[in-house]
Design an enzyme around this catalytic site. Sequence first.
Site, PDB file in Angstrom:
ATOM      1  N   HIS A   1      26.237  31.014  43.387  1.00  0.00           N
ATOM      2  CA  HIS A   1      27.171  32.083  42.671  1.00  0.00           C
ATOM      3  C   HIS A   1      27.642  31.399  41.051  1.00  0.00           C
ATOM      4  O   HIS A   1      27.644  30.138  41.240  1.00  0.00           O
ATOM      5  CB  HIS A   1      28.428  32.369  43.385  1.00  0.00           C
ATOM      6  CG  HIS A   1      29.347  33.388  42.444  1.00  0.00           C
ATOM      7  ND1 HIS A   1      28.720  34.588  42.387  1.00  0.00           N
ATOM      8  CD2 HIS A   1      30.555  33.383  42.459  1.00  0.00           C
ATOM      9  CE1 HIS A   1      29.828  35.315  41.918  1.00  0.00           C
ATOM     10  NE2 HIS A   1      30.904  34.542  41.931  1.00  0.00           N
TER      11      HIS A   1
ATOM     12  N   TYR B   1      65.957  49.688  34.561  1.00  0.00           N
ATOM     13  CA  TYR B   1      66.770  48.545  35.084  1.00  0.00           C
ATOM     14  C   TYR B   1      66.692  47.674  33.853  1.00  0.00           C
ATOM     15  O   TYR B   1      65.684  47.217  33.165  1.00  0.00           O
ATOM     16  CB  TYR B   1      65.824  47.733  36.142  1.00  0.00           C
ATOM     17  CG  TYR B   1      65.754  48.572  37.579  1.00  0.00           C
ATOM     18  CD1 TYR B   1      67.041  48.931  38.094  1.00  0.00           C
ATOM     19  CD2 TYR B   1      64.699  48.655  38.091  1.00  0.00           C
ATOM     20  CE1 TYR B   1      66.973  49.405  39.364  1.00  0.00           C
ATOM     21  CE2 TYR B   1      64.454  49.523  39.485  1.00  0.00           C
ATOM     22  CZ  TYR B   1      65.797  49.939  39.840  1.00  0.00           C
ATOM     23  OH  TYR B   1      65.799  50.161  41.270  1.00  0.00           O
TER      24      TYR B   1
ATOM     25  N   CYS C   1      59.814  50.509  37.367  1.00  0.00           N
ATOM     26  CA  CYS C   1      60.460  50.129  38.697  1.00  0.00           C
ATOM     27  C   CYS C   1      59.293  50.020  39.710  1.00  0.00           C
ATOM     28  O   CYS C   1      57.984  50.035  39.298  1.00  0.00           O
ATOM     29  CB  CYS C   1      61.211  51.528  38.855  1.00  0.00           C
ATOM     30  SG  CYS C   1      62.334  51.817  37.492  1.00  0.00           S
TER      31      CYS C   1
ATOM     32  N   ASP D   1      58.467  52.497  42.056  1.00  0.00           N
ATOM     33  CA  ASP D   1      57.691  53.636  42.152  1.00  0.00           C
ATOM     34  C   ASP D   1      57.666  54.301  41.118  1.00  0.00           C
ATOM     35  O   ASP D   1      57.124  55.390  41.185  1.00  0.00           O
ATOM     36  CB  ASP D   1      58.371  54.406  43.212  1.00  0.00           C
ATOM     37  CG  ASP D   1      58.651  53.398  44.481  1.00  0.00           C
ATOM     38  OD1 ASP D   1      57.716  52.743  45.141  1.00  0.00           O
ATOM     39  OD2 ASP D   1      59.934  53.139  44.862  1.00  0.00           O
TER      40      ASP D   1
ATOM     41  N   LYS E   1      33.629  44.511  47.956  1.00  0.00           N
ATOM     42  CA  LYS E   1      34.575  43.671  48.818  1.00  0.00           C
ATOM     43  C   LYS E   1      35.892  44.290  48.107  1.00  0.00           C
ATOM     44  O   LYS E   1      35.806  44.904  47.046  1.00  0.00           O
ATOM     45  CB  LYS E   1      34.669  42.155  48.365  1.00  0.00           C
ATOM     46  CG  LYS E   1      34.543  41.891  47.078  1.00  0.00           C
ATOM     47  CD  LYS E   1      33.967  40.636  46.426  1.00  0.00           C
ATOM     48  CE  LYS E   1      33.911  40.267  45.265  1.00  0.00           C
ATOM     49  NZ  LYS E   1      33.401  38.931  44.893  1.00  0.00           N
TER      50      LYS E   1
ATOM     51  N   ARG F   1      33.185  25.919  44.534  1.00  0.00           N
ATOM     52  CA  ARG F   1      33.839  26.728  45.528  1.00  0.00           C
ATOM     53  C   ARG F   1      33.192  26.707  46.595  1.00  0.00           C
ATOM     54  O   ARG F   1      32.856  25.490  47.072  1.00  0.00           O
ATOM     55  CB  ARG F   1      33.944  28.233  45.014  1.00  0.00           C
ATOM     56  CG  ARG F   1      35.016  28.965  45.546  1.00  0.00           C
ATOM     57  CD  ARG F   1      35.215  30.410  44.978  1.00  0.00           C
ATOM     58  NE  ARG F   1      34.023  31.346  45.187  1.00  0.00           N
ATOM     59  CZ  ARG F   1      33.770  32.406  44.559  1.00  0.00           C
ATOM     60  NH1 ARG F   1      34.960  32.953  44.004  1.00  0.00           N
ATOM     61  NH2 ARG F   1      32.726  33.290  44.706  1.00  0.00           N
TER      62      ARG F   1
ATOM     63  N   ARG G   1      23.188  40.643  43.114  1.00  0.00           N
ATOM     64  CA  ARG G   1      24.592  41.162  43.851  1.00  0.00           C
ATOM     65  C   ARG G   1      25.338  41.832  42.606  1.00  0.00           C
ATOM     66  O   ARG G   1      26.036  41.085  41.740  1.00  0.00           O
ATOM     67  CB  ARG G   1      25.295  40.003  44.287  1.00  0.00           C
ATOM     68  CG  ARG G   1      24.334  39.254  45.132  1.00  0.00           C
ATOM     69  CD  ARG G   1      25.364  38.223  46.108  1.00  0.00           C
ATOM     70  NE  ARG G   1      25.794  37.211  45.103  1.00  0.00           N
ATOM     71  CZ  ARG G   1      25.404  36.139  44.557  1.00  0.00           C
ATOM     72  NH1 ARG G   1      24.247  35.513  45.090  1.00  0.00           N
ATOM     73  NH2 ARG G   1      25.964  35.374  44.030  1.00  0.00           N
TER      74      ARG G   1
HETATM   75  C1  LIG Z   1      32.321  39.080  43.815  1.00  0.00           C
HETATM   76  C2  LIG Z   1      31.098  38.532  43.977  1.00  0.00           C
HETATM   77  C3  LIG Z   1      30.096  38.921  43.236  1.00  0.00           C
HETATM   78  C4  LIG Z   1      30.089  40.331  42.502  1.00  0.00           C
HETATM   79  O1  LIG Z   1      30.674  39.810  41.105  1.00  0.00           O
HETATM   80  P1  LIG Z   1      30.506  40.765  39.907  1.00  0.00           P
HETATM   81  O2  LIG Z   1      30.924  39.980  38.741  1.00  0.00           O
HETATM   82  O3  LIG Z   1      31.807  41.868  40.258  1.00  0.00           O
HETATM   83  O4  LIG Z   1      29.443  41.695  39.821  1.00  0.00           O
HETATM   84  C5  LIG Z   1      28.593  38.534  43.532  1.00  0.00           C
HETATM   85  N1  LIG Z   1      28.585  37.289  44.356  1.00  0.00           N
HETATM   86  C6  LIG Z   1      29.711  36.737  45.077  1.00  0.00           C
HETATM   87  C7  LIG Z   1      29.399  35.767  45.721  1.00  0.00           C
HETATM   88  C8  LIG Z   1      30.962  37.384  44.764  1.00  0.00           C
HETATM   89  O5  LIG Z   1      31.863  36.790  45.277  1.00  0.00           O
END
Ligand SMILES: *Cc1c(COP(=O)(O)O)cnc(C)c1O
Length: 383
Positions: A175, A278, A323, A325, A48, A146, A234
Site C-alpha cells: 500500500h 449556543y 448544534c 441536530d 470499506k 503500517r 484497488r
Molecule cells: C482504503 C484503501 C484503498 C483505497 O484507497 P483510495 O485512496 O480511496 O483509492 C486501497 N488499499 C488499501 C489497503 C486501503 O486501505
Amino acid sequence: MEQDLRTILGNMIPDGFINWLEIDLSAIENNYHELIRISQRPVMGVVKANAYGHGLERISQAVGHAGGNWLGVARFEEAYQLRKAWIETNTLVLGYTPPEWAIQAAVDKISLTVFDRKTALAYSEAAASRGMRVKVHLKVDTGMNRLGIQPQAALEFLRWLSGLPGLDVEGIFTHFADADEPVDPSVDVTVTQIRRFDEVLAGITAAGLRPKWVHASNSAGILNFPNARYDLVRAGIALYGLHPSPDTILPGSFKPALTWKTILTLVKEVPAGSGISYNYRYFTKSNERIGVIPVGYADGFRRSAKNKVLVGGTEVSVVGHVCMDQCMVLLDNVPQAMAGDEVVIIGEQGSQTRTAEQVAEVWEINNYQVVCGMADRLPRFYS
Ligand SMILES: *Cc1c(COP(=O)(O)O)cnc(C)c1O
C-alpha cells in the site's frame, strides 16, 4: 432506510424526510468503467466504511453490475455483511482479522490479509481442522509502515505460508503512503515503494512462488503510477467520483455520486444585535432573515465559522455554532426562501455546486473524512 429514488420526483423532497443523501449509482458505474479504461486492469472496488458513507450493499451491487469481480473492505464484519446480503463477489479484508473468524472466512470464501506467522498459523489450523482452506493475501510493508512484513522477510515468509495446509495464498500486495502528492523522481516515496515491491516480486517469481494476484495501487496510484498496476488495482475515493487529493485531480469523465440535502424548517426575522445559537458566536448586524436547517454535528456536519450551503441556487452562510441536530443560515441574499425549501450541503442546485472538496477545505480535513463522517442516521436514496 434505503429507498429507491423513483419515489422522489425531480426536485421534490422525499416524503417525510428532512435531511438525506441521494446516491447516483450510474455515477458509480461510470467511475468504475473509467477506472478500468485508465488502468486496463481488473479494479477492486474498495467499499470499506459503508462504502465511504455511500452505503455498502448498494455500492457493492453497483460494482458487480459494472462487471467488478473484487471488493475490498477494512474489517471482517464488513465482508460478512456482504455475504449476508448474498453478495458473493471476491472480497478481501484489507485489515487485521482475528483468528476467531477463520472458519467463517473459509465458509464464506472471504480472503484475509496476513502479515505475521502467529495469526497465519491460527487461520491455517482452524480451517484445516474442518478440512477447509482460507484464502489469503500477503501484505508487504514497502514504506507505509503500517501493516505488512518487511520486504527482506517476504520471500521466506511466503515460502512458509505456501506450505500451510489450511491456507490458499492467492495474492500479495502493498500500500502506498504518498501516491497522491506531486512526484519528484529523485526522492519520491512511491518510486521507492515500487522499487522495493518489484524486488520482492523478482525474488518470489524466481522461486516459483508468485501468487495469482499482485496488487499495489490505490486511486492516486492508478492515476499517477502506471508502472504499479500489476494484476489488480484497488480504487476507493475515485469510485465515488471524489478527487484523491488537491494534487491528484480526477479526469473530467468521473462524476461525484453523492448529493446531501436538507430543508429549511423555519424562516424568521431576527432583530439587529441578536445572538444566534449556543454561545452566541454570531450577532445579527441588522434585522436579518434567519433560516433553521435540521443538520448538525451528529449528522457529520462539523462546526466551523466558514460553513456554506445552497438555498434557492445561491450560496448562503451558516451563522452561529452548529448544534447536534440543527444549525442556522443567513437568508438575506435569498429573500424568496421559505420554510420547506430544499437546501443543498453537497451537490448541485440551480447553477451552483458545492463539492465534498469545498466542504473539506472549510473543515480543514480531506474529502475522505467528509463522506466517511456522514452519519448512519441519514437516509440514503438511490437512483
Ligand atoms: C482504503 C484503501 C484503498 C483505497 O484507497 P483510495 O485512496 O480511496 O483509492 C486501497 N488499499 C488499501 C489497503 C486501503 O486501505
